[in-house]
Design an enzyme around this catalytic site. Structure first.
Site, PDB file in Angstrom:
ATOM      1  N   ASN A   7       0.875  -1.173   0.000  1.00  0.00           N
ATOM      2  CA  ASN A   7       0.000   0.000   0.000  1.00  0.00           C
ATOM      3  C   ASN A   7       0.916   1.227   0.000  1.00  0.00           C
ATOM      4  O   ASN A   7       1.635   1.462   0.974  1.00  0.00           O
ATOM      5  CB  ASN A   7      -0.921  -0.009   1.234  1.00  0.00           C
ATOM      6  CG  ASN A   7      -1.809   1.223   1.293  1.00  0.00           C
ATOM      7  OD1 ASN A   7      -1.399   2.324   0.898  1.00  0.00           O
ATOM      8  ND2 ASN A   7      -3.024   1.062   1.782  1.00  0.00           N
ATOM      9  N   GLU A  34      -4.013   1.917  -2.816  1.00  0.00           N
ATOM     10  CA  GLU A  34      -4.076   3.357  -2.547  1.00  0.00           C
ATOM     11  C   GLU A  34      -3.187   4.154  -3.504  1.00  0.00           C
ATOM     12  O   GLU A  34      -2.402   5.002  -3.072  1.00  0.00           O
ATOM     13  CB  GLU A  34      -3.745   3.679  -1.080  1.00  0.00           C
ATOM     14  CG  GLU A  34      -4.899   3.377  -0.150  1.00  0.00           C
ATOM     15  CD  GLU A  34      -4.861   4.215   1.122  1.00  0.00           C
ATOM     16  OE1 GLU A  34      -5.466   5.310   1.101  1.00  0.00           O
ATOM     17  OE2 GLU A  34      -4.258   3.781   2.107  1.00  0.00           O
ATOM     18  N   ASP A 145      -3.846  -4.978   1.040  1.00  0.00           N
ATOM     19  CA  ASP A 145      -4.065  -4.358   2.340  1.00  0.00           C
ATOM     20  C   ASP A 145      -5.430  -4.835   2.816  1.00  0.00           C
ATOM     21  O   ASP A 145      -6.451  -4.389   2.303  1.00  0.00           O
ATOM     22  CB  ASP A 145      -4.024  -2.834   2.196  1.00  0.00           C
ATOM     23  CG  ASP A 145      -4.340  -2.128   3.502  1.00  0.00           C
ATOM     24  OD1 ASP A 145      -4.608  -2.825   4.512  1.00  0.00           O
ATOM     25  OD2 ASP A 145      -4.325  -0.893   3.507  1.00  0.00           O
ATOM     26  N   ASN A 147      -6.589  -4.578   5.904  1.00  0.00           N
ATOM     27  CA  ASN A 147      -7.105  -3.802   7.022  1.00  0.00           C
ATOM     28  C   ASN A 147      -7.687  -4.694   8.117  1.00  0.00           C
ATOM     29  O   ASN A 147      -8.695  -4.370   8.753  1.00  0.00           O
ATOM     30  CB  ASN A 147      -8.127  -2.759   6.551  1.00  0.00           C
ATOM     31  CG  ASN A 147      -7.472  -1.459   6.090  1.00  0.00           C
ATOM     32  OD1 ASN A 147      -6.603  -0.930   6.790  1.00  0.00           O
ATOM     33  ND2 ASN A 147      -7.844  -0.969   4.924  1.00  0.00           N
ATOM     34  N   ASP A 216      -1.244  -6.262   6.103  1.00  0.00           N
ATOM     35  CA  ASP A 216      -1.033  -6.522   4.677  1.00  0.00           C
ATOM     36  C   ASP A 216      -0.647  -7.992   4.528  1.00  0.00           C
ATOM     37  O   ASP A 216       0.302  -8.448   5.179  1.00  0.00           O
ATOM     38  CB  ASP A 216       0.062  -5.606   4.134  1.00  0.00           C
ATOM     39  CG  ASP A 216      -0.302  -4.142   4.294  1.00  0.00           C
ATOM     40  OD1 ASP A 216      -0.921  -3.585   3.370  1.00  0.00           O
ATOM     41  OD2 ASP A 216      -0.006  -3.563   5.379  1.00  0.00           O
ATOM     42  N   ASP A 245       3.017   4.702   4.923  1.00  0.00           N
ATOM     43  CA  ASP A 245       2.874   4.142   6.275  1.00  0.00           C
ATOM     44  C   ASP A 245       2.867   2.602   6.258  1.00  0.00           C
ATOM     45  O   ASP A 245       3.055   1.986   7.303  1.00  0.00           O
ATOM     46  CB  ASP A 245       1.662   4.722   7.022  1.00  0.00           C
ATOM     47  CG  ASP A 245       0.403   4.807   6.179  1.00  0.00           C
ATOM     48  OD1 ASP A 245       0.452   4.498   4.967  1.00  0.00           O
ATOM     49  OD2 ASP A 245      -0.635   5.180   6.739  1.00  0.00           O
ATOM     50  N   HIS A 246       2.703   2.004   5.066  1.00  0.00           N
ATOM     51  CA  HIS A 246       2.815   0.548   4.920  1.00  0.00           C
ATOM     52  C   HIS A 246       4.157   0.192   4.279  1.00  0.00           C
ATOM     53  O   HIS A 246       4.782   1.030   3.611  1.00  0.00           O
ATOM     54  CB  HIS A 246       1.721   0.020   3.982  1.00  0.00           C
ATOM     55  CG  HIS A 246       0.332   0.229   4.470  1.00  0.00           C
ATOM     56  ND1 HIS A 246      -0.477  -0.798   4.887  1.00  0.00           N
ATOM     57  CD2 HIS A 246      -0.424   1.347   4.562  1.00  0.00           C
ATOM     58  CE1 HIS A 246      -1.663  -0.335   5.229  1.00  0.00           C
ATOM     59  NE2 HIS A 246      -1.666   0.975   5.048  1.00  0.00           N
TER      60      HIS A 246
END
Length: 256
Positions: A7, A34, A145, A147, A216, A245-246
DNA sequence: ATGGCGCGTATTACGCGA
């Protein structure tokens, strides 16, 4: 054969890092989430110059997914045919005899919200679609991802996160329902160090303090799981300047 | 209890992510 998921939190911002990472780690397939780009703004030329073909499904501002591949891609499908959705969260392609599904599963925002209900309905439909896909594609992989932190050992502070979005029991149950279809969590096929995560909040120096979650994942059908020889989280890009951030997750498959 | 950071959009302020 190496397949990966990342991501990138805006491909416009992260394209140099994606190209750098592909140089460092020349995987065969990279699933991105994303991208946050409409299709007319997708950086096709830059990715092709790096030696990858690419398919993508994007929209303005939010979501957006892509598959980069060094091998030919065919039978590209965008979104889940069982779940009409204006949000661009799924793209699938057949690559080297595998069906690769790249997914950006909804975040859910907070338990009890409309977005959380959407996440659970979205996962219901994903389950039903993959159940059908598994019947026609023996070698099937779902990368993305999710989540969802599947278990407490995937959470830096399970007590603090107990019951909240990404960790709630209905979300974890949806992850287990995918496993019940036969899919294996590639990461858990192997002995792993403790406290390995794939996402850390930008705030509170969370990365330096390893306050993260493993959300992930690479799920593999039985025919691929038996051929998987490694699965690792590559923390390196999270240490770079202006990181996502991933960070990427990579699985190695020994295909005949 | 709240917001912290980063990104996109467009309004220098807000929605959203996780």
């Amino acid at each position: 054969m190496k397949i990966a998921t990342w991501n990138v939190n805006s491909l416009k911002v992260r394209l140099p890092q994606v190209l750098q990472w592909l140089q460092d780690s020349p995987v065969d397939v990279l699933c991105l989430q994303e991208t946050k780009l409409t299709d007319d703004k997708f950086p096709v030329a830059e990715i092709e110059a790096a030696g990858y073909g690419v398919v993508f499904s994007g929209q303005k501002t939010y979501n957006g997914v892509a598959i980069l591949s060094r091998h030919a891609m065919r039978d590209v499908v965008k979104n889940n045919p069982l779940f009409p959705d204006e949000q661009q969260r799924i793209i699938a392609a057949t690559i080297a005899g595998m069906r690769i599904v790249c997914a950006y599963i909804p975040n859910g925002q907070a338990v009890g919200t409309d977005k959380y209900d959407y996440k659970l309905r979205w996962l219901d439909a994903l389950h039903d679609w993959l159940a059908a896909e598994g019947k026609t594609h023996e070698k099937l992989a779902l990368l993305g991802d999710y989540n969802i932190a599947p278990e407490d050992r995937d959470v830096h502070d399970p007590a603090a996160w107990a019951g909240s979005v990404l960790c709630s029991e209905p979300e974890r149950e949806q992850f287990r329902r995918l496993q019940a279809l036969g899919f294996k969590d590639a990461f858990r096929l192997f002995e792993q160090p403790e406290k390995i995560f794939s996402w850390w909040d930008y705030r509170q120096m969370a990365f330096r303090r390893n306050m993260g979650l493993r959300i992930d994942h690479i799920l593999l059908s039985p025919a691929l799981a038996t051929r998987c020889s490694a699965c690792v989280v590559d923390k390196a890009p999270r240490k770079w300047e202006q990181p996502s951030d991933h960070t990427p997750v990579v699985a190695t498959l020994d295909l005949a």
